[in-house]
Design an enzyme around this catalytic site. Structure first.
Site, short mmCIF file in Angstrom:
data_model
loop_
_atom_site.label_atom_id
_atom_site.label_comp_id
_atom_site.label_asym_id
_atom_site.label_seq_id
_atom_site.Cartn_x
_atom_site.Cartn_y
_atom_site.Cartn_z
N ARG A 1 -8.94 -0.38 3.81
CA ARG A 1 -8.20 0.61 3.24
C ARG A 1 -6.63 -0.11 2.90
O ARG A 1 -5.83 0.48 2.04
CB ARG A 1 -7.70 1.94 4.14
CG ARG A 1 -9.11 2.50 4.36
CD ARG A 1 -8.65 3.85 5.33
NE ARG A 1 -7.65 4.48 4.70
CZ ARG A 1 -7.46 5.87 5.24
NH1 ARG A 1 -8.08 6.33 6.15
NH2 ARG A 1 -6.55 6.58 4.53
N ASP B 1 3.89 0.05 12.28
CA ASP B 1 2.43 -0.25 11.69
C ASP B 1 2.15 -1.64 11.94
O ASP B 1 0.85 -2.26 11.83
CB ASP B 1 2.43 -0.22 10.20
CG ASP B 1 2.73 1.21 9.52
OD1 ASP B 1 2.37 1.94 10.33
OD2 ASP B 1 3.10 1.31 8.58
N CYS C 1 -4.82 8.02 9.13
CA CYS C 1 -5.35 7.60 10.35
C CYS C 1 -5.10 8.49 11.59
O CYS C 1 -4.12 9.27 11.33
CB CYS C 1 -4.85 6.12 10.52
SG CYS C 1 -5.47 4.90 9.68
N ARG D 1 0.75 14.05 13.41
CA ARG D 1 1.18 13.95 11.95
C ARG D 1 1.47 15.21 11.26
O ARG D 1 1.06 15.56 10.25
CB ARG D 1 0.10 13.04 11.20
CG ARG D 1 0.11 11.71 12.10
CD ARG D 1 -0.92 10.65 11.29
NE ARG D 1 0.09 10.06 10.10
CZ ARG D 1 -0.38 9.18 9.38
NH1 ARG D 1 -1.73 8.80 9.18
NH2 ARG D 1 0.45 8.78 8.57
N LYS E 1 0.82 -1.17 -0.17
CA LYS E 1 0.06 0.12 0.06
C LYS E 1 0.71 1.32 -0.07
O LYS E 1 0.56 2.16 -0.68
CB LYS E 1 -0.80 -0.02 1.11
CG LYS E 1 -1.47 1.23 1.62
CD LYS E 1 -2.48 1.26 2.71
CE LYS E 1 -1.73 1.49 4.19
NZ LYS E 1 -1.62 3.06 4.36
N ASN E 2 1.72 1.40 0.97
CA ASN E 2 2.57 2.66 1.10
C ASN E 2 3.49 3.03 0.07
O ASN E 2 3.93 4.12 -0.11
CB ASN E 2 3.11 2.72 2.60
CG ASN E 2 2.18 2.67 3.67
OD1 ASN E 2 1.05 3.14 3.38
ND2 ASN E 2 2.27 2.36 5.06
N1 EPU Z 1 6.43 13.75 11.67
C1 EPU Z 1 6.95 15.29 11.83
N2 EPU Z 1 7.07 16.14 10.82
C2 EPU Z 1 6.78 15.73 9.40
C3 EPU Z 1 6.75 14.47 9.26
C4 EPU Z 1 6.41 13.52 10.11
O1 EPU Z 1 6.93 15.56 13.14
O2 EPU Z 1 7.00 16.56 8.69
C5 EPU Z 1 6.39 12.82 12.52
C6 EPU Z 1 5.05 12.40 12.50
O3 EPU Z 1 4.16 13.07 13.27
C7 EPU Z 1 5.30 10.88 13.10
C8 EPU Z 1 6.59 10.47 12.67
O4 EPU Z 1 7.23 11.83 12.29
O5 EPU Z 1 5.01 10.93 14.45
C9 EPU Z 1 6.64 9.61 11.44
O6 EPU Z 1 5.82 10.31 10.10
P1 EPU Z 1 6.34 9.79 8.76
O7 EPU Z 1 6.40 11.14 8.04
O8 EPU Z 1 7.71 8.92 8.89
O9 EPU Z 1 5.03 9.00 8.19
P2 EPU Z 1 4.02 9.29 7.18
O10 EPU Z 1 4.81 9.51 5.90
O11 EPU Z 1 3.18 10.12 7.57
C10 EPU Z 1 3.96 6.46 6.32
C11 EPU Z 1 3.00 5.77 6.29
C12 EPU Z 1 2.58 5.13 7.70
C13 EPU Z 1 3.70 4.74 8.62
C14 EPU Z 1 4.82 5.79 8.53
C15 EPU Z 1 6.06 5.37 9.43
C16 EPU Z 1 2.20 6.08 3.97
C17 EPU Z 1 0.94 6.57 3.38
N3 EPU Z 1 1.87 6.05 5.35
O12 EPU Z 1 3.50 8.00 7.19
O13 EPU Z 1 1.82 4.16 7.44
O14 EPU Z 1 3.27 4.54 9.84
O15 EPU Z 1 5.31 6.17 7.31
O16 EPU Z 1 6.51 4.11 8.66
O17 EPU Z 1 3.01 5.81 3.56
C18 EPU Z 1 -0.04 2.63 7.89
O18 EPU Z 1 0.14 2.09 6.97
O19 EPU Z 1 -0.94 2.11 8.85
C19 EPU Z 1 0.57 3.94 8.38
C20 EPU Z 1 0.17 4.61 9.10
#
Ligand code: EPU
Length: 422
Positions: free
Chosen positions: A396, A304, A116, A121, A22-23
């Site tokens: 999802r 995850d 989610c 985030r 998915k991601n």
């Molecule tokens: N964070 C910040 N600032 C930013 C970006 C992130 O503080 O600009 C913090 C977030 O608040 C969070 C942490 O850093 O606490 C990790 O965030 P990250 O940006 O790494 O995650 P993401 O890109 O929002 C993706 C996946 C998530 C998965 C995370 C970590 C997608 C669409 N989502 O999210 O997947 O948990 O990486 O591996 O790729 C899931 O599949 O259930 C899911 C939530």
């Protein structure tokens, strides 16, 4: 709305084949917008988040042809309109369109992304990446207008190795002038998959999968194709199902390296596993041992899989501890797991889990994707029937989950219901 009805206690045996990640797919599709030429994405999962992405594509006048083997993206007639908030907030990955549109059109108008409800985030690191490339950002009421006369490569240091910020900065920098170096980036396999597609389209990216990525800007990209990597979180979820109720349950189409942190934990717990080149066979062990888990960025234990593995720890005799370091609020499953009979206490970002002998079917609710996966796993083990409301969350991220579980012996049905409260 949909609900799962699961009769627990049945042994799972046979083979489950893992779908595309998915991601990865959710980032590969927006990345394809960087060219006017056609891009083929093989092995994309058929999940509802892809349906949400399709809505954004329709809005941007990007064609997506769905063949059996691949999706074909054709952005030759792209219209760079602001995507309505009700569409973009349906998923986190909508912010990859910020990067793709900024990279291609040097302008994008987009709202704060959805996703989610598991923590704050913020997107500050993504914005830092864009500003590092020379973009200007104007934000009013969560709506971002991001513009640049031109994007110019530079050195960008991410404060935290965010997956989203890494992919966004990568996508936005591919067509920038000169060389971009992004330091302290995330190393998740999904990022490597995105770099692979972009390189196949003519980009010059080095170092994806390490903490430093170097991108030499190119003037344009051409057609390209990529195969989506197997979903390591889907794989991990079914492996945990095997640890709970498996009898030689085979999970195939996996990349063992991508799920090493989970496999090592299961070995520590004395779960029976047989690892092959691209599959694993898992059986439950009623005498499994408790363990402690701390979530970390890749290659650490993935956040995850934190909620899913709590289902296993909740029925493992003895005391286990789980610490969630990535998100502030990823314990919404606990209330419902306790309703099923688990004994889990929340202490800030830690869980203290006293293993119980039994879980008992009742009505619970999925509050987010992986919380739903956790409850589904618990209900495969629980005595009696469990109803999981809001099953839409689970759909999802898990392709064809009902059939995949039925094929290995689970008693599971997906039904429609009208939401009248729980
Ligand atoms: N964070 C910040 N600032 C930013 C970006 C992130 O503080 O600009 C913090 C977030 O608040 C969070 C942490 O850093 O606490 C990790 O965030 P990250 O940006 O790494 O995650 P993401 O890109 O929002 C993706 C996946 C998530 C998965 C995370 C970590 C997608 C669409 N989502 O999210 O997947 O948990 O990486 O591996 O790729 C899931 O599949 O259930 C899911 C939530």
């Amino acid at each position: 709305m949909k609900e799962f009805k699961i009769e627990g206690g049945h042994k799972l045996t046979g083979t489950i084949k893992i779908s595309g990640a998915k991601n990865a797919a959710l980032a590969l599709i927006p990345a394809a917008l960087l060219t006017n030429k056609k891009v083929k994405i093989y092995n994309a999962p058929n999940i509802s988040d892809i349906e949400n992405i399709k809505e954004i594509l329709r809005h941007l006048n990007v064609k997506m042809k769905e063949e059996k083997e691949y999706l074909e993206i054709d952005a030759s007639n792209l219209i760079n309109d602001a995507v309505p908030e009700e569409i973009s907030k349906k998923l986190r990955a909508s912010y990859y369109f910020m990067a793709a549109l900024l990279g291609r059109e040097k302008k994008v108008v987009m709202h704060f992304p959805g996703g989610c409800n598991i923590g704050k985030r913020p997107i500050d690191q993504t914005l830092k990446g864009f500003v590092g490339l020379g973009a200007k950002i104007n934000e009013i009421n969560d709506c971002y207008t991001i513009t640049a006369d031109k994007l110019i490569g530079s050195k960008i240091y991410l404060d935290i190795p965010s997956v989203g910020a890494t992919i966004n900065t990568l996508i936005a920098s591919v067509l920038a002038e000169g060389t971009t170096i992004i330091e302290n980036v995330a190393k998740e396999p999904e990022i490597v998959n995105v770099a692979q597609l972009l390189n196949n389209m003519g980009a010059k990216i080095k170092g994806a999968g390490t903490s430093r990525i170097e991108i030499e800007g190119v003037k344009e990209l051409h057609e390209g194709e990529v195969t989506v990597i197997p979903d390591r979180i889907e794989a991990g979820t079914y492996i945990i199902a095997g640890a709970l109720v498996g009898e030689n349950l085979k999970i195939e189409n996996i990349i063992p390296k991508h799920i090493e942190a989970l496999i090592e934990k299961l070995k520590e717990m004395e779960i029976k596993t047989v690892l092959n080149e691209n599959s694993i066979i898992v059986s439950a062990n009623p005498n499994m041992k408790p363990t402690n888990i701390t979530t970390k960025v890749y290659p650490g234990f993935p956040t995850d899989l934190q909620q899913p593995i709590v289902a296993l720890l909740s029925v493992c005799k003895g005391c286990s501890m789980v610490e969630e370091t990535i998100y502030e609020n990823r314990f919404n499953n606990v209330e419902y797991l306790n309703k099923l009979g688990a004994n889990i206490k929340i202490n800030n970002r830690k869980l203290i889990i006293e293993g119980t002998d039994g879980l008992y079917g009742t009505e619970v609710e999925a509050t987010d994707l992986r919380a739903g996966a956790c409850l589904l796993l618990a209900s495969l083990y629980a005595e009696g029937t469990t109803t999981i409301k809001n099953a839409d969350y689970i759909l999802r991220g898990y392709e064809n989950i009902t059939q995949k579980l039925k094929n290995v012996g689970a008693k599971i049905e997906l039904e429609e219901y009208n939401k009248v409260g729980i």
